[in-house]
Design a protein around this motif. Structure first.
Motif, short mmCIF file in Angstrom:
data_model
loop_
_atom_site.label_atom_id
_atom_site.label_comp_id
_atom_site.label_asym_id
_atom_site.label_seq_id
_atom_site.Cartn_x
_atom_site.Cartn_y
_atom_site.Cartn_z
N ALA A 1 57.25 3.38 -110.71
CA ALA A 1 55.80 3.39 -111.09
C ALA A 1 54.80 3.01 -110.03
O ALA A 1 55.30 2.35 -108.93
CB ALA A 1 55.92 2.25 -112.14
N ALA A 2 54.02 3.47 -110.07
CA ALA A 2 52.87 3.36 -109.19
C ALA A 2 52.21 1.87 -109.49
O ALA A 2 52.02 1.53 -110.41
CB ALA A 2 51.61 4.24 -109.11
N LEU A 3 51.95 1.24 -108.07
CA LEU A 3 51.17 -0.02 -108.31
C LEU A 3 49.62 0.03 -108.60
O LEU A 3 49.17 1.11 -107.97
CB LEU A 3 51.35 -0.81 -107.01
CG LEU A 3 51.06 -2.38 -106.71
CD1 LEU A 3 52.21 -3.12 -107.69
CD2 LEU A 3 51.17 -2.76 -105.35
N PRO A 4 49.03 -0.48 -109.23
CA PRO A 4 47.68 -0.46 -109.31
C PRO A 4 46.79 -0.57 -108.32
O PRO A 4 47.40 -1.10 -107.42
CB PRO A 4 47.27 -1.65 -110.34
CG PRO A 4 48.23 -1.99 -111.20
CD PRO A 4 49.65 -1.77 -110.23
N ALA A 5 45.73 0.07 -108.26
CA ALA A 5 44.99 0.14 -107.01
C ALA A 5 44.67 -1.44 -106.30
O ALA A 5 44.57 -2.34 -107.20
CB ALA A 5 43.71 0.84 -107.09
N GLU A 6 44.64 -1.57 -105.11
CA GLU A 6 44.34 -2.86 -104.44
C GLU A 6 43.14 -3.56 -105.01
O GLU A 6 43.10 -4.64 -105.32
CB GLU A 6 44.32 -2.67 -103.10
CG GLU A 6 44.06 -3.72 -102.20
CD GLU A 6 44.09 -3.34 -100.74
OE1 GLU A 6 45.09 -2.88 -99.98
OE2 GLU A 6 42.82 -3.21 -100.26
N ARG A 7 42.01 -2.72 -105.14
CA ARG A 7 40.79 -3.14 -105.71
C ARG A 7 41.00 -3.69 -107.01
O ARG A 7 40.34 -4.73 -107.25
CB ARG A 7 39.56 -2.14 -105.90
CG ARG A 7 38.39 -2.53 -106.07
CD ARG A 7 37.43 -1.10 -106.14
NE ARG A 7 38.09 -0.16 -105.49
CZ ARG A 7 38.69 0.96 -106.15
NH1 ARG A 7 38.74 1.03 -107.51
NH2 ARG A 7 38.83 2.26 -105.53
N ASP A 8 41.75 -3.15 -107.86
CA ASP A 8 41.97 -3.40 -109.14
C ASP A 8 42.74 -4.96 -109.35
O ASP A 8 42.36 -5.63 -110.02
CB ASP A 8 42.59 -2.64 -110.24
CG ASP A 8 41.54 -1.26 -110.40
OD1 ASP A 8 40.47 -1.42 -110.15
OD2 ASP A 8 42.18 -0.16 -110.56
N LEU A 9 43.79 -4.82 -108.40
CA LEU A 9 44.61 -6.29 -108.53
C LEU A 9 43.56 -7.29 -108.00
O LEU A 9 43.74 -8.41 -108.47
CB LEU A 9 45.91 -6.05 -107.55
CG LEU A 9 46.71 -4.93 -108.15
CD1 LEU A 9 47.87 -4.71 -107.09
CD2 LEU A 9 47.58 -5.57 -109.25
N ALA A 10 42.72 -6.93 -106.98
CA ALA A 10 42.00 -8.09 -106.47
C ALA A 10 40.89 -8.38 -107.40
O ALA A 10 40.68 -9.79 -107.95
CB ALA A 10 41.32 -7.70 -105.18
N ASP A 11 40.31 -7.50 -108.32
CA ASP A 11 39.32 -8.09 -109.25
C ASP A 11 40.11 -8.79 -110.47
O ASP A 11 39.50 -10.03 -110.79
CB ASP A 11 38.77 -6.65 -109.94
CG ASP A 11 37.77 -6.05 -108.95
OD1 ASP A 11 37.59 -6.90 -108.13
OD2 ASP A 11 37.26 -5.14 -109.30
N TYR A 12 41.06 -8.45 -110.79
CA TYR A 12 41.91 -8.96 -111.95
C TYR A 12 42.24 -10.44 -111.58
O TYR A 12 42.01 -11.08 -112.51
CB TYR A 12 42.87 -7.97 -112.39
CG TYR A 12 43.48 -8.51 -113.79
CD1 TYR A 12 43.07 -8.19 -114.73
CD2 TYR A 12 44.65 -9.29 -113.75
CE1 TYR A 12 43.56 -8.26 -116.19
CE2 TYR A 12 45.33 -9.91 -114.78
CZ TYR A 12 44.76 -9.43 -116.15
OH TYR A 12 45.49 -9.71 -117.34
N ALA A 13 42.84 -10.57 -110.51
CA ALA A 13 43.32 -11.71 -109.91
C ALA A 13 42.10 -12.76 -109.30
O ALA A 13 42.52 -13.83 -109.24
CB ALA A 13 44.34 -11.65 -108.91
N SER A 14 40.98 -12.30 -109.31
CA SER A 14 39.83 -13.10 -108.66
C SER A 14 40.38 -13.44 -107.27
O SER A 14 40.14 -14.53 -106.82
CB SER A 14 39.52 -13.90 -109.44
OG SER A 14 38.99 -13.66 -110.69
N VAL A 15 41.08 -12.65 -106.51
CA VAL A 15 41.25 -12.80 -105.18
C VAL A 15 40.69 -11.77 -104.45
O VAL A 15 40.26 -10.70 -104.71
CB VAL A 15 42.80 -13.15 -105.04
CG1 VAL A 15 43.19 -14.28 -105.54
CG2 VAL A 15 43.56 -11.71 -105.27
N SER A 16 40.82 -11.88 -102.94
CA SER A 16 40.04 -10.85 -102.02
C SER A 16 41.24 -9.82 -101.84
O SER A 16 42.37 -10.00 -102.11
CB SER A 16 40.01 -11.51 -100.54
OG SER A 16 41.23 -11.89 -99.97
#
Ligand code: 16G
Length: 245
Positions: A35-50
């Motif tokens: 499976a593809a990992l979600p985009a870096e931007r989406d992971l960052a937004d969702y986890a509220s990290v940079s």
């Protein structure tokens, strides 16, 4: 998103917590193999990290072989490879080895045709001047898992029509009674580079086994000079040793 259980507020470096959450998602199968990992931007937004934190966590998982970055297409969950135990005592073909294990093989063609030989091919194959060389370059795949890249060179005498090799080179040679009966094989360690790493779906720098095989007819004539690159995480070469003098 595969971030259930991620708690930015708990103690410890953020990227390590994110890494652990992603690792748990992979190990539990919530992030499926391939499976593809979600985009870096989406992971960052969702986890509220940079994004830097996400990148560090992902880098760590790439380094440990759980994720693989494919240039231009994203980051993927690595399929674990079951290791193949390969005896070093029998001169078998890839197709035979895999069939014995009940695996379905196929090849992607990298090269197939008649060429003017390189100086190395002329020497290794003992070619008379003017003789062409047949090259069979393949990515060898078993049950959809790429296992090796093999580039075989043979005198055109043994393989005047390389296009006839569809599945097994040795089966084709056998038809003309020129299947090799003896071979010398040299195995050495290497780190895979691109484009090979991409073909084998490995991280650049991961461990590979570089194998050279020179095979002979009963008469002593060289039939095949093959350079291969096998996945280091997929093969155990096993030899029986006896006490000699
Ligand atoms: C094996 C041999 C390779 C040979 C091939 C033929 C090694 C490292 N290499 O993969 O030299 O050309 O078998 O396989 O063992 P095929 O008959 O399935 O084409």
């Amino acid at each position: 998103l595969p971030l259930d259980g991620f708690q930015a507020a708990s103690a410890g470096p953020l990227y390590l917590k994110l890494r652990q959450t992603l690792e748990d998602a992979i190990r539990s199968g919530r992030l499926a193999h391939g499976a593809a990992l979600p985009a870096e931007r989406d992971l960052a937004d969702y986890a509220s990290v940079s994004r830097v934190t996400v990148r560090k966590a992902v880098d760590d998982l790439v380094k440990d072989g759980l994720l693989l970055r494919r240039h231009g297409s994203g980051t993927f969950v690595v399929k674990p490879v079951s290791r193949v135990e390969q005896p070093l005592s029998h001169l078998t073909s890839f197709t035979e080895d895999m069939a014995r294990r009940g695996l379905v093989t196929r090849s992607e063609w990298l090269e197939r045709g008649l060429y003017h030989p390189s100086p190395e091919e002329s020497v290794m194959l003992g070619l008379a001047p003017g003789t062409l060389v047949a090259r069979i370059g393949r990515l060898r795949i078993a049950n959809d898992m790429p296992l090796a890249i093999e580039r075989a060179s043979l005198s055109a005498e043994f393989l005047p029509d390389p296009g006839r090799v569809t599945t097994s080179l040795y089966a084709e040679l056998e038809k003309a009674n020129t299947r090799p009966v003896r071979a010398i094989q040299r195995i050495s360690a290497c780190n895979v580079k691109n484009p090979d790493a991409g073909l084998l779906q490995m991280s650049v720098g991961a461990a590979g086994l570089s194998i050279e095989r020179i095979s002979y007819l009963g008469s002593g004539r060289v039939v095949e000079f093959t350079r291969s690159l096998y996945r280091g995480d997929a093969y155990d070469f096993v030899a029986e040793l006896t006490l000699g003098d």
